[in-house]
Enzyme design. Structure first.
Site, PDB file in Angstrom:
ATOM      1  N   LYS A 262       1.170  -1.270   0.060  1.00  0.00           N
ATOM      2  CA  LYS A 262      -0.430  -0.038   0.426  1.00  0.00           C
ATOM      3  C   LYS A 262       0.523   1.137   0.187  1.00  0.00           C
ATOM      4  O   LYS A 262       1.736   1.262   0.011  1.00  0.00           O
ATOM      5  CB  LYS A 262      -0.339   0.215   1.204  1.00  0.00           C
ATOM      6  CG  LYS A 262      -2.353  -1.106   1.208  1.00  0.00           C
ATOM      7  CD  LYS A 262      -2.504  -1.610   2.158  1.00  0.00           C
ATOM      8  CE  LYS A 262      -3.866  -2.074   2.715  1.00  0.00           C
ATOM      9  NZ  LYS A 262      -4.902  -2.323   3.475  1.00  0.00           N
TER      10      LYS A 262
ATOM     11  N   TYR B  40     -12.436  -2.218  -3.492  1.00  0.00           N
ATOM     12  CA  TYR B  40     -12.879  -2.798  -1.836  1.00  0.00           C
ATOM     13  C   TYR B  40     -13.831  -2.377  -2.044  1.00  0.00           C
ATOM     14  O   TYR B  40     -14.998  -1.719  -0.475  1.00  0.00           O
ATOM     15  CB  TYR B  40     -12.069  -1.353  -1.120  1.00  0.00           C
ATOM     16  CG  TYR B  40     -11.085  -1.523  -0.977  1.00  0.00           C
ATOM     17  CD1 TYR B  40     -10.645  -3.038   0.048  1.00  0.00           C
ATOM     18  CD2 TYR B  40     -10.127  -0.963  -1.284  1.00  0.00           C
ATOM     19  CE1 TYR B  40      -9.474  -2.701   0.056  1.00  0.00           C
ATOM     20  CE2 TYR B  40      -8.402  -1.248  -0.590  1.00  0.00           C
ATOM     21  CZ  TYR B  40      -8.346  -2.498  -0.222  1.00  0.00           C
ATOM     22  OH  TYR B  40      -6.844  -2.358   0.405  1.00  0.00           O
TER      23      TYR B  40
ATOM     24  N   ASN C  14      -1.753  -0.387   6.464  1.00  0.00           N
ATOM     25  CA  ASN C  14      -1.262  -0.843   7.479  1.00  0.00           C
ATOM     26  C   ASN C  14      -0.161  -1.723   6.702  1.00  0.00           C
ATOM     27  O   ASN C  14      -0.744  -3.577   6.301  1.00  0.00           O
ATOM     28  CB  ASN C  14      -2.126  -2.123   7.883  1.00  0.00           C
ATOM     29  CG  ASN C  14      -3.421  -2.530   6.865  1.00  0.00           C
ATOM     30  OD1 ASN C  14      -3.034  -1.928   6.129  1.00  0.00           O
ATOM     31  ND2 ASN C  14      -4.405  -3.161   7.517  1.00  0.00           N
TER      32      ASN C  14
ATOM     33  N   HIS D 247      -1.733  -5.931   1.670  1.00  0.00           N
ATOM     34  CA  HIS D 247      -3.722  -5.987   1.336  1.00  0.00           C
ATOM     35  C   HIS D 247      -2.833  -7.886   0.865  1.00  0.00           C
ATOM     36  O   HIS D 247      -1.975  -7.602   0.151  1.00  0.00           O
ATOM     37  CB  HIS D 247      -4.130  -5.612   0.205  1.00  0.00           C
ATOM     38  CG  HIS D 247      -5.506  -6.315  -0.307  1.00  0.00           C
ATOM     39  ND1 HIS D 247      -6.591  -6.349   0.059  1.00  0.00           N
ATOM     40  CD2 HIS D 247      -5.505  -7.150  -1.368  1.00  0.00           C
ATOM     41  CE1 HIS D 247      -7.220  -7.331  -0.549  1.00  0.00           C
ATOM     42  NE2 HIS D 247      -6.307  -7.375  -1.238  1.00  0.00           N
TER      43      HIS D 247
ATOM     44  N   GLU E  96      -9.380 -10.412  -8.054  1.00  0.00           N
ATOM     45  CA  GLU E  96      -8.200  -9.084  -7.379  1.00  0.00           C
ATOM     46  C   GLU E  96      -7.352  -9.544  -8.385  1.00  0.00           C
ATOM     47  O   GLU E  96      -6.919  -8.579  -8.757  1.00  0.00           O
ATOM     48  CB  GLU E  96      -7.876  -9.545  -6.463  1.00  0.00           C
ATOM     49  CG  GLU E  96      -9.032  -9.057  -4.971  1.00  0.00           C
ATOM     50  CD  GLU E  96      -8.285  -9.090  -3.609  1.00  0.00           C
ATOM     51  OE1 GLU E  96      -7.423  -9.496  -2.701  1.00  0.00           O
ATOM     52  OE2 GLU E  96      -9.300  -8.467  -2.608  1.00  0.00           O
TER      53      GLU E  96
HETATM   54  P1  AMP Z   1      -9.698  -6.460   3.886  1.00  0.00           P
HETATM   55  O1  AMP Z   1     -11.063  -6.788   3.153  1.00  0.00           O
HETATM   56  O2  AMP Z   1      -9.930  -7.200   4.939  1.00  0.00           O
HETATM   57  O3  AMP Z   1      -8.529  -6.598   3.221  1.00  0.00           O
HETATM   58  O4  AMP Z   1      -9.645  -5.202   4.137  1.00  0.00           O
HETATM   59  C1  AMP Z   1      -9.537  -3.409   4.099  1.00  0.00           C
HETATM   60  C2  AMP Z   1      -9.023  -2.707   4.364  1.00  0.00           C
HETATM   61  O5  AMP Z   1      -9.463  -1.907   4.914  1.00  0.00           O
HETATM   62  C3  AMP Z   1      -7.972  -3.585   5.576  1.00  0.00           C
HETATM   63  O6  AMP Z   1      -7.010  -3.663   4.871  1.00  0.00           O
HETATM   64  C4  AMP Z   1      -7.701  -1.720   6.692  1.00  0.00           C
HETATM   65  O7  AMP Z   1      -6.688  -1.384   5.730  1.00  0.00           O
HETATM   66  C5  AMP Z   1      -8.993  -1.160   5.963  1.00  0.00           C
HETATM   67  N1  AMP Z   1      -9.845  -1.609   7.366  1.00  0.00           N
HETATM   68  C6  AMP Z   1     -10.511  -2.657   7.360  1.00  0.00           C
HETATM   69  N2  AMP Z   1     -10.953  -2.756   9.464  1.00  0.00           N
HETATM   70  C7  AMP Z   1     -10.682  -1.323   9.539  1.00  0.00           C
HETATM   71  C8  AMP Z   1     -11.560  -0.405  10.267  1.00  0.00           C
HETATM   72  N3  AMP Z   1     -12.094  -1.383  11.470  1.00  0.00           N
HETATM   73  N4  AMP Z   1     -10.457   0.724  10.229  1.00  0.00           N
HETATM   74  C9  AMP Z   1      -9.980   1.154   9.309  1.00  0.00           C
HETATM   75  N5  AMP Z   1      -9.880   0.574   8.117  1.00  0.00           N
HETATM   76  C10 AMP Z   1     -10.552  -1.010   8.438  1.00  0.00           C
END
Ligand code: AMP
Length: 132
Positions: free
Chosen positions: A9, A49, A112, A115, A126
């Site tokens: 990212k 997303y 974070n 991904h 993806e």
């Molecule tokens: P994922 O599809 O699980 O990779 O989630 C997508 C991304 O959304 C995660 O990698 C985080 O960067 C972000 N994300 C997920 N949960 C949260 C949250 N509770 N607050 C803020 N960002 C989030």
């Protein structure tokens, strides 16, 4: 053998972690079989997303993912989908296991570093999203 999609990212690119992250996967026996660097548009990030579009963090997530270049890449190896997520660590870096990428380098749940596809179905959507 499985293939999965990972993205370094914008925070990972900004912290100059491209080499470190690719090496970590290679050291774990995986092959990087495709890679590019690009800056996502709002439309692309929103589509990628789209599963999260009703979530409170969606707008912030799209804004962050378009804030600078990112590096999507395809990782190939045995049990790659699950193993890559183990090497990445939990979404929230404060919960990520020691030695994982997010434990070592991520600042917060929204910034974070990396991904990784969460399932075979996600990987199958993806990978073509970025690599046709
Ligand atoms: P994922 O599809 O699980 O990779 O989630 C997508 C991304 O959304 C995660 O990698 C985080 O960067 C972000 N994300 C997920 N949960 C949260 C949250 N509770 N607050 C803020 N960002 C989030």
């Amino acid at each position: 053998m499985e293939e999965t999609l990972s993205i370094i990212k914008p925070d990972g690119v900004n912290k100059k972690l491209i080499g470190t992250i690719l090496k970590k996967f290679e050291d774990n026996g995986f092959e990087i079989i495709n890679i590019k660097r690009l800056t996502l548009t709002n439309e692309q990030a929103g589509e990628f997303y789209s599963i999260h579009k009703e979530r409170p963090f969606f707008k912030e997530l799209v804004s962050f993912m378009t804030s600078g270049p990112c590096v999507p890449f395809v990782i190939k190896g045995e049990n790659a989908i699950l193993r890559v997520r183990e090497i990445m660590g939990a979404t929230d870096p404060s919960e990520a296991a020691e030695g994982t990428i997010r434990a070592d380098y991520a600042d917060s749940i929204d910034k974070n570093i990396i991904h990784g596809s969460d399932s075979k179905e996600s990987a199958e959507i993806e990978i073509p999203f970025f690599f046709g």
